[in-house]
Write a protein that holds these residues in place. Sequence first.
Motif, short mmCIF file in Angstrom:
data_model
loop_
_atom_site.label_atom_id
_atom_site.label_comp_id
_atom_site.label_asym_id
_atom_site.label_seq_id
_atom_site.Cartn_x
_atom_site.Cartn_y
_atom_site.Cartn_z
N GLY A 201 0.90 2.98 13.84
CA GLY A 201 -0.39 3.04 13.16
C GLY A 201 -0.20 3.09 11.66
O GLY A 201 0.93 3.21 11.16
N GLY A 202 -1.31 3.00 10.95
CA GLY A 202 -1.27 3.05 9.49
C GLY A 202 -1.42 1.67 8.90
O GLY A 202 -0.54 0.82 9.07
N GLY A 203 -2.54 1.43 8.25
CA GLY A 203 -2.72 0.16 7.54
C GLY A 203 -2.94 -1.05 8.42
O GLY A 203 -2.75 -2.17 7.97
N ILE A 204 -3.33 -0.85 9.68
CA ILE A 204 -3.64 -2.01 10.52
C ILE A 204 -5.13 -2.32 10.37
O ILE A 204 -5.98 -1.60 10.87
CB ILE A 204 -3.22 -1.75 11.99
CG1 ILE A 204 -1.68 -1.68 12.03
CG2 ILE A 204 -3.74 -2.86 12.91
CD1 ILE A 204 -1.11 -1.22 13.32
N ASN A 205 -5.39 -3.38 9.62
CA ASN A 205 -6.78 -3.69 9.23
C ASN A 205 -7.35 -4.92 9.89
O ASN A 205 -8.52 -5.22 9.72
CB ASN A 205 -6.85 -3.87 7.71
CG ASN A 205 -6.53 -2.57 6.99
OD1 ASN A 205 -7.04 -1.51 7.36
ND2 ASN A 205 -5.66 -2.64 6.00
N SER A 206 -6.52 -5.67 10.59
CA SER A 206 -7.00 -6.93 11.16
C SER A 206 -6.25 -7.22 12.45
O SER A 206 -5.23 -6.60 12.75
CB SER A 206 -6.74 -8.07 10.17
OG SER A 206 -5.35 -8.23 10.01
N LEU A 207 -6.77 -8.20 13.18
CA LEU A 207 -6.08 -8.65 14.39
C LEU A 207 -4.68 -9.15 14.04
O LEU A 207 -3.72 -8.90 14.78
CB LEU A 207 -6.90 -9.76 15.07
CG LEU A 207 -6.31 -10.34 16.37
CD1 LEU A 207 -6.15 -9.28 17.44
CD2 LEU A 207 -7.18 -11.48 16.89
N GLU A 208 -4.56 -9.82 12.88
CA GLU A 208 -3.26 -10.32 12.44
C GLU A 208 -2.26 -9.18 12.25
O GLU A 208 -1.10 -9.28 12.67
CB GLU A 208 -3.40 -11.12 11.13
CG GLU A 208 -4.12 -12.45 11.30
CD GLU A 208 -3.54 -13.30 12.43
OE1 GLU A 208 -2.30 -13.50 12.42
OE2 GLU A 208 -4.29 -13.74 13.32
N ASP A 209 -2.71 -8.10 11.60
CA ASP A 209 -1.83 -6.93 11.41
C ASP A 209 -1.38 -6.38 12.76
O ASP A 209 -0.21 -6.04 12.95
CB ASP A 209 -2.57 -5.80 10.67
CG ASP A 209 -2.88 -6.15 9.21
OD1 ASP A 209 -2.26 -7.09 8.68
OD2 ASP A 209 -3.75 -5.47 8.62
N ALA A 210 -2.32 -6.30 13.71
CA ALA A 210 -2.00 -5.76 15.03
C ALA A 210 -1.00 -6.67 15.75
O ALA A 210 -0.03 -6.20 16.35
CB ALA A 210 -3.27 -5.61 15.86
N ASN B 90 1.93 -16.32 29.95
CA ASN B 90 0.96 -15.78 29.01
C ASN B 90 0.67 -14.30 29.22
O ASN B 90 -0.48 -13.89 29.27
CB ASN B 90 -0.35 -16.58 29.10
CG ASN B 90 -1.03 -16.41 30.45
OD1 ASN B 90 -0.35 -16.12 31.44
ND2 ASN B 90 -2.33 -16.57 30.50
N ALA B 91 1.71 -13.50 29.39
CA ALA B 91 1.51 -12.05 29.54
C ALA B 91 2.48 -11.34 28.61
O ALA B 91 3.60 -11.80 28.41
CB ALA B 91 1.74 -11.63 30.98
N GLY B 92 2.06 -10.24 28.08
CA GLY B 92 2.84 -9.53 27.07
C GLY B 92 3.99 -8.74 27.65
O GLY B 92 4.37 -8.93 28.80
N ASN B 93 4.58 -7.89 26.83
CA ASN B 93 5.58 -6.94 27.29
C ASN B 93 6.95 -7.55 27.57
O ASN B 93 7.84 -6.92 28.09
CB ASN B 93 5.08 -6.23 28.56
CG ASN B 93 5.98 -5.10 28.98
OD1 ASN B 93 6.51 -4.39 28.14
ND2 ASN B 93 6.18 -4.94 30.27
N ALA C 118 -8.23 -5.58 21.93
CA ALA C 118 -8.23 -5.34 23.39
C ALA C 118 -8.27 -6.67 24.15
O ALA C 118 -7.59 -6.84 25.16
CB ALA C 118 -9.41 -4.46 23.78
N ASN C 119 -9.07 -7.63 23.66
CA ASN C 119 -9.16 -8.92 24.34
C ASN C 119 -7.83 -9.67 24.28
O ASN C 119 -7.47 -10.39 25.21
CB ASN C 119 -10.26 -9.79 23.73
CG ASN C 119 -11.64 -9.31 24.15
OD1 ASN C 119 -11.77 -8.51 25.08
ND2 ASN C 119 -12.66 -9.78 23.45
N GLU C 120 -7.14 -9.51 23.17
CA GLU C 120 -5.89 -10.25 22.99
C GLU C 120 -4.74 -9.60 23.77
O GLU C 120 -3.94 -10.28 24.39
CB GLU C 120 -5.55 -10.29 21.49
CG GLU C 120 -4.30 -11.06 21.15
CD GLU C 120 -4.54 -12.55 20.90
OE1 GLU C 120 -5.72 -12.92 20.69
OE2 GLU C 120 -3.57 -13.31 20.91
N PHE C 121 -4.66 -8.28 23.76
CA PHE C 121 -3.48 -7.61 24.31
C PHE C 121 -3.79 -6.62 25.44
O PHE C 121 -2.88 -6.05 26.01
CB PHE C 121 -2.73 -6.86 23.20
CG PHE C 121 -2.21 -7.77 22.12
CD1 PHE C 121 -1.10 -8.57 22.35
CD2 PHE C 121 -2.84 -7.84 20.89
CE1 PHE C 121 -0.61 -9.42 21.37
CE2 PHE C 121 -2.36 -8.69 19.90
CZ PHE C 121 -1.26 -9.48 20.14
N GLY C 122 -5.06 -6.40 25.74
CA GLY C 122 -5.41 -5.42 26.75
C GLY C 122 -5.78 -4.09 26.13
O GLY C 122 -5.27 -3.72 25.07
#
Lengths: 194, 250
Positions: B80-89, A8-11, B117-121
Amino acid sequence: MIVIIKYNAGNIESVKNAVERLGFECVVSDNKEEILKADKIIFPGVGEAGSAMKYLRERKMDELILSLKQPVLGICLGQQLMCKHSEEGDTACLGIFDASVKKFPPLDTVPHMGWNNLHALKSPLFTGIGENDDVYFVHSYYAEQTKETIALCDYILPFSAAMQKDNFYATQFHPEKSAGVGEKILLNFLNINR
Amino acid sequence: MLKKRIIPCLDIKDGRTVKGVNFIDIRDAGDPIELAKRYIDEGADELVFLDITATIEKRKTLAELVKRIAREINIPFTVGGGINSLEDAKAVIHAGADKVSINSSAVKNPSLITEIANEFGAQCVVVAIDVKNETDGWKVYVSGGKIPTGIDAVEWAVQAEERGAGEILLTSMNNDGTKSGFAIEITDAISKAVNIPVIASGGAGEKVHFKEVFEQTKASAALAASIFHFGEIPIPELKIYLQQENIPIR
């Protein structure tokens, strides 16, 4: 076959892309048999130490990693998890390296993000790498310097940029994101004779 | 020593680079990957791909492009550009981007910073801030600089950090396109107010502008687009100059 440990870690995709660019076949897997059969294993990771260790323990992947006899390369969080303890979430880690992982004191910008140079290199992992070559870092926690340290980096304080014990290698930096220098280090690992 | 980063920005429209011309040894300056590789060979420290595609339908091609970029390039890159939601990210990060940059969507919904940040750091989240100097100080603008928000620039940067941003990409609208140098005052104020890296953007026209922004502010990186695209300042020449001026550069 090169196996990148899936957890469960990215990258993970970046590492796979980098290994494939060097002309090696590789798979991303959490399958025990597949991991045990691999020629080389990469243990990558971007994420949080506590939840990563919990995930590994629940699946007994911690024991699996400790039992590996082939060359293993931990990257970033992978190196931190190979230490004995991390301040991040007050987490007991795998304990391969006799080092604690601590948060950088806020004396400068944190995370330590960007290109920084390595020094005090002492491992075949760094064959062809110069004392001042730059590699890419992004981290807020660091492994302290121990006798297992094979490269140092200075940011706020000197820390372990790379470590090695027996068949276990690890880098705090991202070789897969460190342009030509990173490729050379990754290639050195992939070419280690068992 | 940690080096100051030089970051070319590539504007992408419908999967193609816009504004990219004049590299004689490039077969197709409109191909983002060819241009990206060229910049890497020249010593770019990181890349930013900014999607300016107008329609949502065409934007779906972005993830495919990001996948191709991730397979081919060996330095970190931000999308970047047009990222409006967690889903887009998620779509862009799963495709292989190291970081996503959010701007108007973060102002509209600041909790988006925390969600990503919580999802990916935190290291994955770049908060881009467009600012303009007004009579009562530097203010935040959104929607590509078209809409004023009245929000104080320094306060917003501090809030973005608190909510989990890993980096600030600061663009001064007063300076952007002028080639008269970076906005030293606000870059200095924000880079001192936060403890995360700040990328200065807008106004680079000469090599000395990079030296000024690195000497007079705490900026960790400087971003530019047209001067690199049009070959006005080749990156190798810029880096040699900065090294001679004792700026830590890779």
